[in-house]
Design a protein around this motif. Structure first.
Motif, short mmCIF file in Angstrom:
data_model
loop_
_atom_site.label_atom_id
_atom_site.label_comp_id
_atom_site.label_asym_id
_atom_site.label_seq_id
_atom_site.Cartn_x
_atom_site.Cartn_y
_atom_site.Cartn_z
N ALA A 234 0.81 -1.22 0.00
CA ALA A 234 0.00 0.00 0.00
C ALA A 234 0.84 1.27 0.00
O ALA A 234 0.32 2.36 -0.25
N LEU A 235 2.13 1.16 0.25
CA LEU A 235 3.00 2.34 0.29
C LEU A 235 3.86 2.48 -0.95
O LEU A 235 4.75 3.33 -1.00
N GLN A 236 3.57 1.69 -1.96
CA GLN A 236 4.35 1.78 -3.20
C GLN A 236 3.83 2.92 -4.08
O GLN A 236 2.74 3.44 -3.86
N LEU A 237 4.62 3.29 -5.06
CA LEU A 237 4.28 4.41 -5.93
C LEU A 237 3.03 4.09 -6.75
O LEU A 237 2.99 3.11 -7.49
N MET A 238 2.00 4.88 -6.59
CA MET A 238 0.75 4.74 -7.36
C MET A 238 -0.07 6.00 -7.17
O MET A 238 0.12 6.75 -6.20
N ASP A 239 -1.02 6.24 -8.10
CA ASP A 239 -1.87 7.41 -7.94
C ASP A 239 -3.03 7.09 -7.00
O ASP A 239 -3.24 5.94 -6.58
N GLU A 240 -3.78 8.12 -6.67
CA GLU A 240 -4.85 7.97 -5.68
C GLU A 240 -5.91 6.97 -6.12
O GLU A 240 -6.38 6.14 -5.32
N LEU A 241 -6.31 7.02 -7.38
CA LEU A 241 -7.37 6.13 -7.86
C LEU A 241 -6.94 4.66 -7.77
O LEU A 241 -7.71 3.80 -7.32
N LYS A 242 -5.71 4.39 -8.18
CA LYS A 242 -5.23 3.01 -8.10
C LYS A 242 -5.18 2.54 -6.65
O LYS A 242 -5.56 1.41 -6.33
N PHE A 243 -4.74 3.43 -5.76
CA PHE A 243 -4.69 3.10 -4.34
C PHE A 243 -6.08 2.78 -3.80
O PHE A 243 -6.27 1.79 -3.09
N VAL A 244 -7.04 3.62 -4.12
CA VAL A 244 -8.41 3.42 -3.63
C VAL A 244 -8.96 2.08 -4.10
O VAL A 244 -9.51 1.30 -3.31
N ASN A 245 -8.81 1.79 -5.38
CA ASN A 245 -9.32 0.53 -5.92
C ASN A 245 -8.61 -0.67 -5.31
O ASN A 245 -9.23 -1.70 -5.01
N LEU A 246 -7.31 -0.55 -5.10
CA LEU A 246 -6.53 -1.63 -4.52
C LEU A 246 -6.93 -1.88 -3.07
O LEU A 246 -7.06 -3.03 -2.63
N LEU A 247 -7.15 -0.80 -2.34
CA LEU A 247 -7.46 -0.93 -0.92
C LEU A 247 -8.87 -1.49 -0.68
O LEU A 247 -9.09 -2.30 0.23
N ILE A 248 -9.80 -1.10 -1.50
CA ILE A 248 -11.18 -1.56 -1.32
C ILE A 248 -11.35 -3.02 -1.72
O ILE A 248 -12.15 -3.75 -1.13
N ALA A 249 -10.57 -3.48 -2.66
CA ALA A 249 -10.75 -4.83 -3.21
C ALA A 249 -10.37 -5.91 -2.20
O ALA A 249 -9.41 -5.78 -1.45
N ASP A 250 -11.17 -6.99 -2.20
CA ASP A 250 -10.84 -8.24 -1.50
C ASP A 250 -10.69 -8.08 0.01
O ASP A 250 -9.93 -8.82 0.64
N GLN A 251 -11.41 -7.15 0.60
CA GLN A 251 -11.37 -7.05 2.06
C GLN A 251 -12.19 -8.21 2.67
O GLN A 251 -13.15 -8.68 2.07
#
Length: 467
Positions: A234-251
């Motif tokens: 979650a702390l790797q280089l990415m834009d906000e949208l990619k972060f949001v989608n990554l964080l919400i997925a598969d919880q």
């Protein structure tokens, strides 16, 4: 029972880290059942507790051992997965409770937000607002006597290998927020605050692997900012949208009790000992009442009260109790003996469910029934002759089924979806290792009487996942 703990006990409950010529102590208390870490910071006879568990006794014992006074309790946010003892510690010791103003709590406290500092003799504990897991999340940065930032307590904001899930406050608590909005806030909290700290700052999170407050936690219970910058997805280089989608997925799934615990922690919980010691051990179980049978499966199948749920003792008993039962459901608790019952009651109290126990009994006298034994060889050779129910979680099921015609109904949803189970064939229930299938088969057995209901139990280990 009050007792003075020694260093051997401290090693079992957590880690003691010593800095500054044996003057500053940080002790980590770790509860495997809820994968919850709490902390005590001691400096020259003064102690502050961070994110305490429901039972305050370990913190009192540590204070006694170090001849320290508990002067403060800090909550990093309103916890959803356990009930905290912050109010009880305040009432017992007079310690000040610190929490973000965003939490709008009901108990006596001082707010602790950006720019606020608690002086503990000659060290400082500094508040950093880090919304993302919840709107009221804070982290606590420790500055040593030389003015150097050494340690950060990250609550549910930053874990080892993960960050806190953002979807628990959509409906829980007085301050709610959509998961997308909280995920955006997490992006900025990590990038603009935590990731700017020096790389040698030690990270102490509030949870470890197995917690439902994240999805990808490392087995390690501490880290550094530098390691997280290198290894945390979650702390790797990415834009906000990619972060949001990554964080919400598969919880992971959200247990039923989470909202209740947020509200309990906002108000402040009642005293732990009074709750667990006030439960009656003499009662007649009402016909049709909800019963949680905590005994081992081998004892349960030989005789149990009709309709009882076999939720065995284990490291995750409290999580599954709060996932299967709603926070307002009263139940009787059955255990093998008084010692087993005491353990189960204390585990229920961790999530505030001790108030739901009508009585705790170590016998099943009266109307009992046995569970049928599966003919395993017949099932192996003729699985299509059975209705197979898969009670694993959605994330596990998504990785593949073990039986192509299995009906997936995760255990937390099972009581609400019993009408989806066909009754034309015998029913076999399975999970990944046997614990959840014992509970699942007992739930189905209590509701469906037309056909036998079997638990595949640990024999599921002989089957491979089919993609």
């Amino acid at each position: 029972m009050n007792r003075l703990i020694g260093y051997a006990d401290l090693a079992n409950s957590g880690q003691t880290l010593i800095f500054a010529a044996n003057i500053m102590f940080i002790n980590q208390f770790y509860d495997k059942g809820l994968a919850h870490a709490s902390y005590a910071v001691i400096r020259a006879g003064k102690m502050i507790v961070i994110d305490p568990a429901r039972d305050p006794q370990p913190y009192y014992d540590l204070a006694t051992l170090h001849e320290a006074d508990i002067v403060g309790v800090i909550e990093t946010h309103l916890h959803a997965d356990f009930v905290s003892s912050h109010l009880e510690i305040h009432q017992t010791t007079g310690a000040t409770v610190y929490v973000s103003k965003v939490a709008h709590v009901d108990y006596p406290h001082e707010t602790f937000d950006d720019g606020d500092v608690i002086s503990l003799v000659d060290i400082k504990l500094k508040a950093i607002n880090t919304p993302g897991h919840s709107p009221d999340s804070i982290c606590i940065l420790v500055e040593d006597e030389n003015g150097r930032d050494t340690t950060i307590f990250t609550g549910d904001t930053l874990f080892v290998g993960d960050v806190g899930r953002p979807d628990l406050r959509e409906t829980a608590g007085n301050v709610t927020a959509k998961k997308e909005e909280l995920a955006k806030q997490m992006y900025h909290s990590t990038r603009e605050k935590l990731m700017k700290l020096t790389t040698d700052v030690v990270v102490y999170p509030a949870h470890g692997p197995g917690s439902l407050c994240g999805k990808n936690m490392s087995p390690d219970l501490q880290s550094t900012i530098g390691r997280e910058l290198r290894e945390n997805y979650a702390l790797q280089l990415m834009d906000e949208l990619k972060f949001v989608n990554l964080l919400i997925a598969d919880q992971p799934f959200v247990p039923r009790y989470f909202g209740f615990d947020v509200e309990t922690n906002k108000a402040g919980a009642s005293a732990f000992n009074a709750g667990v010691e006030g439960i009656t051990h003499t009662a007649t179980i009402e016909k049709g009442a909800l019963v949680i049978d905590n005994r081992p499966k081998k004892d349960f199948v030989q005789g149990h009260i009709k309709g009882a749920i076999n939720l065995q003792d284990g490291e995750k008993f409290e999580t599954w109790l709060g996932s299967i039962l709603n926070a307002d459901e009263q139940f009787y608790l059955i255990g093998a003996d008084r010692e087993a019952l005491d353990i189960a009651i204390k585990k229920a109290a961790k999530i505030g469910y001790e108030k739901n126990i009508k009585a705790a009994l170590n016998n099943v006298d009266g109307q009992t029934q046995t569970s049928p034994e599966l003919n395993f060889e017949d099932f192996k050779e003729n699985p299509d002759n059975y209705t197979i129910i898969d009670v694993r979680n959605h994330s596990e099921i998504a990785k593949g089924k073990l039986f192509k015609n299995a009906i997936p109904i995760p255990l937390p949803e099972l009581r609400d979806r019993l009408n989806e189970i066909p009754t034309g064939k015998p029913i076999v229930v399975h999970c990944a290792a046997g614990y959840r299938s014992a509970a699942g088969s007992s739930i189905i057995e209590g509701a469906i009487t037309q056909v036998p209901v079997y638990d595949l139990s640990e024999r599921i280990n002989g089957f491979a996942v089919k993609k």
